[in-house]
Motif scaffolding. Structure first.
Motif, PDB file in Angstrom:
ATOM      1  N   ASP A  55       0.837  -1.162  -0.048  1.00 57.48           N
ATOM      2  CA  ASP A  55      -0.112  -0.106   0.054  1.00 57.48           C
ATOM      3  C   ASP A  55       0.982   1.250   0.049  1.00 57.48           C
ATOM      4  N   GLY A  56       0.369   2.352  -0.751  1.00 61.56           N
ATOM      5  CA  GLY A  56       1.105   3.712  -0.667  1.00 61.56           C
ATOM      6  C   GLY A  56       2.403   3.645  -1.383  1.00 61.56           C
ATOM      7  N   ASN A  75       6.783   3.340   0.996  1.00 60.02           N
ATOM      8  CA  ASN A  75       5.284   3.033   0.944  1.00 60.02           C
ATOM      9  C   ASN A  75       4.840   3.272   2.240  1.00 60.02           C
ATOM     10  N   ARG A  76       3.345   3.189   2.348  1.00 59.88           N
ATOM     11  CA  ARG A  76       2.888   3.406   3.676  1.00 59.88           C
ATOM     12  C   ARG A  76       3.154   2.121   4.615  1.00 59.88           C
ATOM     13  N   GLU A  78       1.671   0.479   8.716  1.00 60.29           N
ATOM     14  CA  GLU A  78       0.728   0.583   9.590  1.00 60.29           C
ATOM     15  C   GLU A  78       1.496   0.107  10.748  1.00 60.29           C
ATOM     16  N   ARG A  98      -1.032   6.106  13.770  1.00 60.08           N
ATOM     17  CA  ARG A  98      -1.502   6.548  12.442  1.00 60.08           C
ATOM     18  C   ARG A  98      -0.525   5.976  11.552  1.00 60.08           C
ATOM     19  N   ALA A  99      -0.951   5.757  10.274  1.00 60.55           N
ATOM     20  CA  ALA A  99      -0.020   5.076   9.299  1.00 60.55           C
ATOM     21  C   ALA A  99       1.211   6.266   8.924  1.00 60.55           C
ATOM     22  N   VAL A 101       5.079   6.907   6.423  1.00 55.52           N
ATOM     23  CA  VAL A 101       5.525   6.545   5.305  1.00 55.52           C
ATOM     24  C   VAL A 101       7.058   6.072   5.563  1.00 55.52           C
ATOM     25  N   ARG A 129       2.975  13.173   0.080  1.00 56.18           N
ATOM     26  CA  ARG A 129       2.421  12.329   1.275  1.00 56.18           C
ATOM     27  C   ARG A 129       1.540  12.927   2.337  1.00 56.18           C
ATOM     28  N   GLU A 131       1.063  11.064   5.395  1.00 48.84           N
ATOM     29  CA  GLU A 131       1.299  10.524   6.548  1.00 48.84           C
ATOM     30  C   GLU A 131       1.904  11.534   7.584  1.00 48.84           C
TER      31      GLU A 131
END
Length: 179
Positions: A55-56, A75-76, A78, A98-99, A101, A129, A131
């Motif tokens: 993701d991301g 990328n992201r 979590e 929170r997510a 990067v 971004r 994040e």
């Protein structure tokens, strides 16, 4: 080169569109280390394929006259991501609630180093971004400590350590706010 080159920055979210350029630049950036299993181009290719499917994913490449000269990608991540699970000590909830990067790689061909290309690629990567935090890992011995010091000058602070794979050196995990 004695002055800042005319660089075009391009952002990608599709790995297939940029994979060849990433591998090409990586091979020159890491040339002195390619004999080590963790730094082999094939190992990098496996990592970038895995990251590109997460993701991301985003990559920002710097081009001069259509020739790729530098890159950053990430990328992201979590809470619970293997990135955080391998870290010692475990990160504070402040960073994982929170997510974030994760900047997985940044590199600039030797002839373009010292001209601000890495910073431009880094800043372009973070600019798009949302994040709240960006994190990266650095080998504290890279460049006799100069790479670690460079990231500190960009606002990153040490958060802990990680060894992403048995073949990897022990890395320093760094983090900074993206706002």
């Amino acid at each position: 080169m004695t002055s800042a080159p005319a660089i075009e920055l391009r952002s990608f979210t599709d790995l297939d569109a940029v994979r060849g350029d990433l591998l090409d630049v990586y091979a020159e950036v890491r040339a002195p280390l390619l004999h080590l299993a963790n730094y082999a181009v094939s190992s990098f290719g496996e990592r970038v394929d895995r990251h590109g499917a997460e993701d991301g994913f985003q990559a920002v490449l710097a081009y001069e006259d259509g020739h790729p000269v530098g890159y950053a990608y990430g990328n992201r991540i979590e809470d619970g991501d293997r990135y955080w699970q391998r870290m010692d000590p475990a990160p504070s909830e402040k960073y994982t609630a929170r997510a974030a990067v994760a900047l997985k790689e940044i590199g600039v061909r030797p002839a373009w180093r010292g001209l601000g290309v890495a910073r431009r690629v880094h800043d372009a990567f973070l600019a798009s971004r949302d994040e709240p935090y960006a994190t990266l890992m650095v080998n504290p011995a890279a460049g006799d400590g100069k790479v670690h010091a460079l990231y500190q000058s960009w606002g990153y602070v040490d958060l802990g350590h990680s060894q992403p794979s048995p073949a990897s050196p022990r890395l320093t995990v760094m983090i900074r706010s993206t706002v």
